[in-house]
Design an enzyme around this catalytic site. Structure first.
Site, PDB file in Angstrom:
ATOM      1  N   ALA A  82     -55.022  20.924 -30.060  1.00  0.00           N
ATOM      2  CA  ALA A  82     -56.068  20.589 -29.089  1.00  0.00           C
ATOM      3  C   ALA A  82     -55.608  19.443 -28.207  1.00  0.00           C
ATOM      4  CB  ALA A  82     -57.359  20.194 -29.802  1.00  0.00           C
ATOM      5  N   ASP A 134     -66.225  14.509 -34.544  1.00  0.00           N
ATOM      6  CA  ASP A 134     -67.632  14.104 -34.536  1.00  0.00           C
ATOM      7  C   ASP A 134     -68.161  13.911 -33.120  1.00  0.00           C
ATOM      8  OD1 ASP A 134     -66.294  11.770 -33.877  1.00  0.00           O
ATOM      9  OD2 ASP A 134     -67.183  10.541 -35.453  1.00  0.00           O
ATOM     10  N   GLU A 135     -67.269  13.885 -32.134  1.00  0.00           N
ATOM     11  CA  GLU A 135     -67.715  13.654 -30.753  1.00  0.00           C
ATOM     12  C   GLU A 135     -68.555  14.805 -30.206  1.00  0.00           C
ATOM     13  OE1 GLU A 135     -65.043  11.762 -27.979  1.00  0.00           O
ATOM     14  OE2 GLU A 135     -63.646  11.288 -29.596  1.00  0.00           O
ATOM     15  N   TYR A 165     -63.754  16.462 -22.874  1.00  0.00           N
ATOM     16  CA  TYR A 165     -63.067  16.697 -24.149  1.00  0.00           C
ATOM     17  C   TYR A 165     -64.040  17.172 -25.216  1.00  0.00           C
ATOM     18  CZ  TYR A 165     -61.548  15.503 -28.854  1.00  0.00           C
ATOM     19  OH  TYR A 165     -61.305  15.533 -30.198  1.00  0.00           O
ATOM     20  N   LYS A 169     -64.378  20.840 -27.215  1.00  0.00           N
ATOM     21  CA  LYS A 169     -64.312  20.993 -28.672  1.00  0.00           C
ATOM     22  C   LYS A 169     -65.598  21.624 -29.208  1.00  0.00           C
ATOM     23  CE  LYS A 169     -61.711  20.071 -31.334  1.00  0.00           C
ATOM     24  NZ  LYS A 169     -60.633  20.932 -31.924  1.00  0.00           N
TER      25      LYS A 169
END
Length: 359
Positions: A82, A134-135, A165, A169
């Site tokens: 990633a 966790d973002e 980003y 994800k």
């Protein structure tokens, strides 16, 4: 067991590969495109192992991916490949969409075809482990805004990504779960907090501060430095990932955290204090080099993981406290100048790193 790791030359991926080679009997196939953050130097200690295999392949290249699966016939896929730097995603989101979303889609389709063709006994044991962040959950309540018990991210927290980003994800997480629900692909998902430790790419906060401090440069801190992150030592994370892929339940999500909530300014000051102790300056403290810079757009103020589920169900807990892990990290950078010098100059693959970014 043969494990195929995507992104195995990156920071977390290389820690996982080293752990697998050094602590298990598994064969490991490292599939990595070797972008700016992919560094085979990080795997020099295990690259000679007869159980380690490297394939330079872009996960967006379905034809090349299929060839890798035919050649190596893995029992497990652990997907870490990633683009992961928030500042870079703000400046240029296109590559994040391509790698994190399109790449995950391409990988899922190749894996789905491969899995369907497996013999029944191998098909039942196969796992696709998607490693995320966790973002994707967005911003938690900050201590300045809340009195009482502060909330934590759990496996059922709604997604609310704030940056290109984290949005990319989040999208990849949704794709993985959709391929499980629609096609029956046996998946597990993990979302981790901020990792740190040896071999961390020097544009990230902790290594950037260590190296800038040693070189007498400014130590940039976004805003007032009150953003809070939960810090997880990368070797603890690698152990957790292996625990999940071998003992986790198909279809489940496990949050992996370090139980170490720290303000960014605390992290920077802790690094300075360790350096003041182990490599003191001629005059003053490394804290004198701290400078405050304009905050980045959409900067989340707090992340914090509730890792109760993985502890209760799988028996994993982090071994390192923040300070024990940070001391090991500082010591590693002091002892491994050749590694980070090659990264900073681009000698390891010919791409020079522009400094001054913070994350």
């Amino acid at each position: 067991m043969k494990i195929l790791v995507t992104g195995g030359a990156g920071f977390i991926g290389s820690a996982l590969v080293r752990f697998l080679i050094n602590n298990t009997s598994c064969d490991v196939v490292n599939v990595d495109k070797l972008t700016y953050a992919g560094n085979l130097d990080s795997l020099s200690s295990v690259s000679a192992s007869s159980r380690y295999f490297f394939e330079k392949v872009d996960i967006c290249d379905s034809i090349a991916l299929k060839a890798v699966f035919v050649k190596h016939a893995p029992d497990v896929v652990m997907h870490l490949a990633a683009e992961s730097h928030v500042d870079r995603s703000i400046d240029g989101p296109s590559q994040f969409i391509q790698t994190n979303i399109v790449g995950t889609y391409c990988l899922l389709e190749v894996v789905r075809e491969y899995w369907h063709a497996l013999p029944l006994i191998r098909k039942g044991a196969f796992r696709f482990h998607h490693i995320s962040t966790d973002e994707v959950y967005g911003d938690l309540t900050h201590p300045d805004d809340f009195s009482g018990t502060l909330p934590l991210f759990t496996e059922t927290t709604s997604y609310a990504p704030s940056s290109p980003y984290s949005a990319s994800k989040a999208s990849s997480d949704h794709l993985v779960r959709a391929w499980m629900r629609t096609y029956g692909l046996p998946v597990v998902v993990t979302n981790c907090s901020n990792n740190y430790g040896p071999y961390h790419f020097p544009e990230k906060l902790i290594p950037l501060v260590i190296l800038n401090a040693l070189e007498g440069k400014s130590l940039p801190v976004y805003g007032s430095g009150d953003q809070i992150r939960d810090w997880l030592f990368v070797d603890d994370h690698a152990k957790a990932l292996f625990c999940v892929v071998t003992k986790g339940t198909v279809g489940e999500t496990y949050n992996i955290g370090g139980h170490n909530e720290k303000r960014n300014i605390e992290v920077v000051e802790s690094i300075c204090s360790i350096l003041d102790e182990v490599k003191p300056k001629t005059e003053g403290s490394y804290k004198d080099q701290i400078v405050y810079v304009a905050d980045r757009p959409g900067h989340d103020r707090r992340y914090a993981i509730d890792a109760t589920k993985i502890s209760r169900e799988l028996g994993w807990t982090p071994e390192e406290t923040f300070m024990t892990g940070l001391r090991k990290t500082v010591a590693w950078y002091l002892e491994n100048k050749s590694w980070w010098h090659r990264v900073r100059t681009g000698e390891y693959q010919g791409t020079r790193l522009g400094l001054g970014e913070n994350s």
